[in-house]
Design an enzyme around this catalytic site. Structure first.
Site, PDB file in Angstrom:
ATOM      1  N   HIS A 108      10.622   0.366  10.130  1.00 58.61           N
ATOM      2  CA  HIS A 108      10.600   1.516  10.824  1.00 58.61           C
ATOM      3  C   HIS A 108      10.217   1.323  12.316  1.00 58.61           C
ATOM      4  CE1 HIS A 108       9.713   4.126   6.976  1.00 58.61           C
ATOM      5  NE2 HIS A 108      11.212   4.160   7.301  1.00 58.61           N
ATOM      6  N   GLY A 175       1.244   0.197  -1.569  1.00 58.73           N
ATOM      7  CA  GLY A 175       0.611   1.022  -0.661  1.00 58.73           C
ATOM      8  C   GLY A 175       1.454   2.078   0.159  1.00 58.73           C
TER       9      GLY A 175
HETATM   10  P1  OAD Z   1       1.726   7.515   2.977  1.00 61.38           P
HETATM   11  O1  OAD Z   1       0.425   7.941   3.626  1.00 61.38           O
HETATM   12  O2  OAD Z   1       2.798   8.352   2.646  1.00 61.38           O
HETATM   13  O3  OAD Z   1       1.039   6.782   1.505  1.00 61.38           O
HETATM   14  C1  OAD Z   1       0.247   5.837   1.912  1.00 61.38           C
HETATM   15  C2  OAD Z   1       0.149   5.265   0.283  1.00 61.38           C
HETATM   16  O4  OAD Z   1      -1.174   4.416   0.312  1.00 61.38           O
HETATM   17  C3  OAD Z   1      -0.575   6.377  -0.690  1.00 61.38           C
HETATM   18  O5  OAD Z   1       0.143   6.519  -1.901  1.00 61.38           O
HETATM   19  C4  OAD Z   1      -2.183   6.119  -1.005  1.00 61.38           C
HETATM   20  O6  OAD Z   1      -2.664   6.338  -2.088  1.00 61.38           O
HETATM   21  C5  OAD Z   1      -2.148   4.624  -0.853  1.00 61.38           C
HETATM   22  N1  OAD Z   1      -3.292   4.063  -0.328  1.00 61.38           N
HETATM   23  C6  OAD Z   1      -4.101   4.460   0.671  1.00 61.38           C
HETATM   24  N2  OAD Z   1      -5.057   3.769   0.788  1.00 61.38           N
HETATM   25  C7  OAD Z   1      -4.988   2.390   0.121  1.00 61.38           C
HETATM   26  C8  OAD Z   1      -5.440   1.302  -0.285  1.00 61.38           C
HETATM   27  N3  OAD Z   1      -6.915   0.960   0.374  1.00 61.38           N
HETATM   28  N4  OAD Z   1      -4.829   0.467  -1.015  1.00 61.38           N
HETATM   29  C9  OAD Z   1      -3.661   0.583  -1.517  1.00 61.38           C
HETATM   30  N5  OAD Z   1      -3.307   1.817  -1.459  1.00 61.38           N
HETATM   31  C10 OAD Z   1      -3.620   2.713  -0.618  1.00 61.38           C
HETATM   32  O7  OAD Z   1       2.313   6.254   3.751  1.00 61.38           O
HETATM   33  P2  OAD Z   1       3.930   5.526   3.656  1.00 61.38           P
HETATM   34  O8  OAD Z   1       4.334   5.802   2.075  1.00 61.38           O
HETATM   35  O9  OAD Z   1       3.804   4.121   4.320  1.00 61.38           O
HETATM   36  O10 OAD Z   1       7.475   6.781   8.731  1.00 61.38           O
HETATM   37  O11 OAD Z   1       4.776   6.533   4.429  1.00 61.38           O
HETATM   38  C11 OAD Z   1       6.021   6.172   4.621  1.00 61.38           C
HETATM   39  C12 OAD Z   1       6.421   6.708   6.007  1.00 61.38           C
HETATM   40  O12 OAD Z   1       6.119   7.924   6.089  1.00 61.38           O
HETATM   41  C13 OAD Z   1       5.725   5.755   7.084  1.00 61.38           C
HETATM   42  O13 OAD Z   1       6.451   4.589   7.465  1.00 61.38           O
HETATM   43  C14 OAD Z   1       6.145   7.048   8.183  1.00 61.38           C
HETATM   44  C15 OAD Z   1       5.622   8.147   7.645  1.00 61.38           C
HETATM   45  O14 OAD Z   1       6.356   9.355   8.132  1.00 61.38           O
HETATM   46  C16 OAD Z   1       7.649   7.095   9.960  1.00 61.38           C
HETATM   47  O15 OAD Z   1       6.952   7.313  10.665  1.00 61.38           O
HETATM   48  C17 OAD Z   1       9.252   7.029   9.988  1.00 61.38           C
END
Ligand code: OAD
EC number: 2.3.1.286
Length: 238
Positions: A108, A175
């Protein structure tokens, strides 16, 4: 043993960088359609720059946490054993690199880089970006944008990622909520190829049913524990 690791915002959460979809996540406080699309940038570049400038400043003050450090250690340990870690991140931060990871694929994009829409040059950029800034490469004013992938744009390095997925023994998702494609589809792709799948997350993700094993807890602890276990598995008995 070759291992493919996909990381998301959860791996950097304990470094103080916000996730997107948790209760206080970025996309619950800000509208991504107004800040993270090519159309939004065309309509209101100032607002988009301000959003990313704040995130860049936040990143520059953050530090890697034990999850980043553990993944860097895993890369080094696998390398000593003729094995390989292929680390793909959806994150635009550089915390994997700052923890010591040598090879990180940013699907990304990267917040600490800018791209010129006039000449396509991509370069390091740690200052605030503004609508009048000149491209350091071609000198064009007003042509710089954050080197990040927005909604409606195609992620980067997909051919390399696809090849790595076909040559791995274990797929690990860390994560990430599993809600943004194409990254959210990697686990299904791995499973269809008969590859073992593992999830490390604070809670079950949208794709939880597709994982053969799962560890739930804060990444700083859960990833560090998992890495120690894997290093034991790949170390030949003396
Ligand atoms: P999300 O915010 O959708 O998901 C984050 C995940 O991390 C969730 O499932 C949480 O439960 C978990 N989480 C939170 N704190 C944590 C911790 N301390 N340890 C382990 N897990 C934890 O974020 P992404 O899946 O990364 O894209 O989102 C994917 C994409 O959506 C991003 O790259 C971004 C966004 O829109 C773009 O901007 C193109």
């Amino acid at each position: 043993m070759n291992i493919f690791v996909l990381t998301g915002a959860g791996v950097s959460a304990e470094s103080g960088l916000g996730t997107f979809r948790d209760k206080t996540g970025l996309w619950t406080r800000f509208d991504p359609m107004k800040l993270a699309t090519p159309g939004a940038f065309a309509l209101n570049p100032d607002e988009v720059h301000t959003f990313y400038n704040l995130r860049r400043r936040n990143l520059l003050e953050a530090s890697p946490n034990p999850a980043h450090v553990a993944l860097a250690r895993l890369e080094a340990e696998l390398g000593k054993r003729k094995s390989r870690l292929f680390l793909v991140t959806q994150n635009i931060d550089d915390l994997h690199e700052r923890a010591g990871s040598q090879c990180v694929t940013h699907m990304h994009g990267e917040l600490l880089k800018a791209r010129c829409t006039a000449c396509d040059a991509v370069g390091s950029y740690i200052d605030d970006l503004g609508v009048d800034d000149r491209c350091p490469h071609c000198g064009q004013p007003g042509s710089l944008r954050p080197h990040v992938v927005w909604f409606g744009e195609y992620p980067l390095h997909m051919a390399t990622i696809d090849e790595a997925l076909q040559n791995t023994d274990l797929f690990v998702s860390i994560g990430t909520s599993g809600s943004v494609y194409p990254a959210a589809g990697f686990v299904k792709q791995a499973k269809d190829q008969g590859i073992r799948t593992c999830e490390i997350n604070l809670e079950p993700s949208d794709n939880a049913a597709l994982f053969d094993e799962a560890y739930y807890g804060p990444a700083s602890q859960a990833v560090a524990d998992w890495v120690e276990k894997i290093i034991e598995v790949v170390t030949p008995a003396r």
